[in-house]
Write a protein that holds these residues in place. Structure first.
Motif, PDB file in Angstrom:
ATOM      1  N   VAL A 189       0.836  -1.204   0.000  1.00 26.83           N
ATOM      2  CA  VAL A 189       0.000   0.000   0.000  1.00 26.83           C
ATOM      3  C   VAL A 189       0.869   1.252   0.000  1.00 26.83           C
ATOM      4  CG1 VAL A 189      -1.635   1.335   1.397  1.00 26.83           C
ATOM      5  CG2 VAL A 189      -2.005  -1.103   1.034  1.00 26.83           C
ATOM      6  N   LEU A 190       1.937   1.252   0.787  1.00 29.55           N
ATOM      7  CA  LEU A 190       2.830   2.410   0.833  1.00 29.55           C
ATOM      8  C   LEU A 190       3.541   2.626  -0.501  1.00 29.55           C
ATOM      9  CD1 LEU A 190       4.359   2.052   4.405  1.00 29.55           C
ATOM     10  CD2 LEU A 190       2.694   3.733   3.606  1.00 29.55           C
ATOM     11  N   VAL A 191       4.008   1.554  -1.114  1.00 31.91           N
ATOM     12  CA  VAL A 191       4.674   1.674  -2.411  1.00 31.91           C
ATOM     13  C   VAL A 191       3.693   2.177  -3.461  1.00 31.91           C
ATOM     14  CG1 VAL A 191       5.721   0.345  -4.279  1.00 31.91           C
ATOM     15  CG2 VAL A 191       6.488   0.013  -1.936  1.00 31.91           C
ATOM     16  N   ALA A 232       4.160  10.103  -7.153  1.00 31.32           N
ATOM     17  CA  ALA A 232       5.216  10.432  -8.118  1.00 31.32           C
ATOM     18  C   ALA A 232       4.631  10.609  -9.520  1.00 31.32           C
ATOM     19  CB  ALA A 232       6.288   9.343  -8.117  1.00 31.32           C
ATOM     20  N   THR A 233       3.679   9.763  -9.886  1.00 33.20           N
ATOM     21  CA  THR A 233       3.035   9.877 -11.195  1.00 33.20           C
ATOM     22  C   THR A 233       2.277  11.186 -11.310  1.00 33.20           C
ATOM     23  OG1 THR A 233       2.840   7.479 -11.334  1.00 33.20           O
ATOM     24  CG2 THR A 233       1.408   8.771 -12.764  1.00 33.20           C
ATOM     25  N   ALA A 234       1.564  11.561 -10.257  1.00 36.55           N
ATOM     26  CA  ALA A 234       0.826  12.829 -10.276  1.00 36.55           C
ATOM     27  C   ALA A 234       1.778  14.011 -10.388  1.00 36.55           C
ATOM     28  CB  ALA A 234      -0.034  12.951  -9.029  1.00 36.55           C
ATOM     29  N   LEU A 235       2.916  13.949  -9.711  1.00 36.81           N
ATOM     30  CA  LEU A 235       3.901  15.027  -9.787  1.00 36.81           C
ATOM     31  C   LEU A 235       4.441  15.168 -11.207  1.00 36.81           C
ATOM     32  CD1 LEU A 235       5.757  17.129  -8.367  1.00 36.81           C
ATOM     33  CD2 LEU A 235       7.396  15.257  -8.112  1.00 36.81           C
ATOM     34  N   VAL A 236       4.813  14.057 -11.813  1.00 37.32           N
ATOM     35  CA  VAL A 236       5.358  14.095 -13.172  1.00 37.32           C
ATOM     36  C   VAL A 236       4.301  14.566 -14.163  1.00 37.32           C
ATOM     37  CG1 VAL A 236       6.285  12.666 -15.031  1.00 37.32           C
ATOM     38  CG2 VAL A 236       7.139  12.391 -12.713  1.00 37.32           C
ATOM     39  N   ALA A 237       3.054  14.123 -13.981  1.00 37.96           N
ATOM     40  CA  ALA A 237       1.982  14.569 -14.871  1.00 37.96           C
ATOM     41  C   ALA A 237       1.754  16.071 -14.737  1.00 37.96           C
ATOM     42  CB  ALA A 237       0.701  13.803 -14.566  1.00 37.96           C
ATOM     43  N   GLY A 238       1.854  16.592 -13.528  1.00 38.78           N
ATOM     44  CA  GLY A 238       1.695  18.021 -13.327  1.00 38.78           C
ATOM     45  C   GLY A 238       2.799  18.823 -13.984  1.00 38.78           C
TER      46      GLY A 238
END
Length: 118
Positions: free
Chosen positions: A24-26, A33-39
């Motif tokens: 769950v943590l991973v 991280a995906t949301a950050l890169v997408a932003g």
């Protein structure tokens, strides 16, 4: 004793629960991280449209509309193409065509791409 410390103690002592907690943590970290890169990607698109393509940043809406139409068309065709080509054949055709399309767009947007390379 409150519920939270008991639950935490149980998760840390039970091996199966620890593995689930780790997954769950991973998963949460990967999603963040995906949301950050997408932003960052979304924000950098406006700079590429403005500086690279020489268009107004509002023109990015046209690019997003074309991307959405391509996604819908691919989604509608994916089932039929997967049945005809098989999973590996569909992936083998999709990966190079995606790379080709990405390179075509990037070559027009970047100043260091030599003329005629695309």
């Amino acid at each position: 004793m409150t519920t939270t410390p008991r639950t935490a103690r149980h998760l840390l002592r039970d091996r199966e629960a620890s593995l689930i907690l780790g997954a769950v943590l991973v998963s949460g970290f990967s999603s963040s991280a995906t949301a950050l890169v997408a932003g960052v990607n979304g924000a950098s698109l406006y700079a590429v449209v403005d500086a690279g393509l020489g268009r107004a940043p509002s023109w990015a809406g046209v690019l997003y509309a074309v991307q959405g139409a391509g996604s819908v068309a691919t989604g509608l065709a994916a089932g039929t193409l997967t049945r005809r080509l098989g999973e590996r054949g569909f992936a083998a055709g999709g990966a190079p065509s995606s790379g080709w399309a990405s390179r075509r767009g990037r070559c027009r947007a970047t100043p260091w791409c030599r003329p005629g390379a695309c």
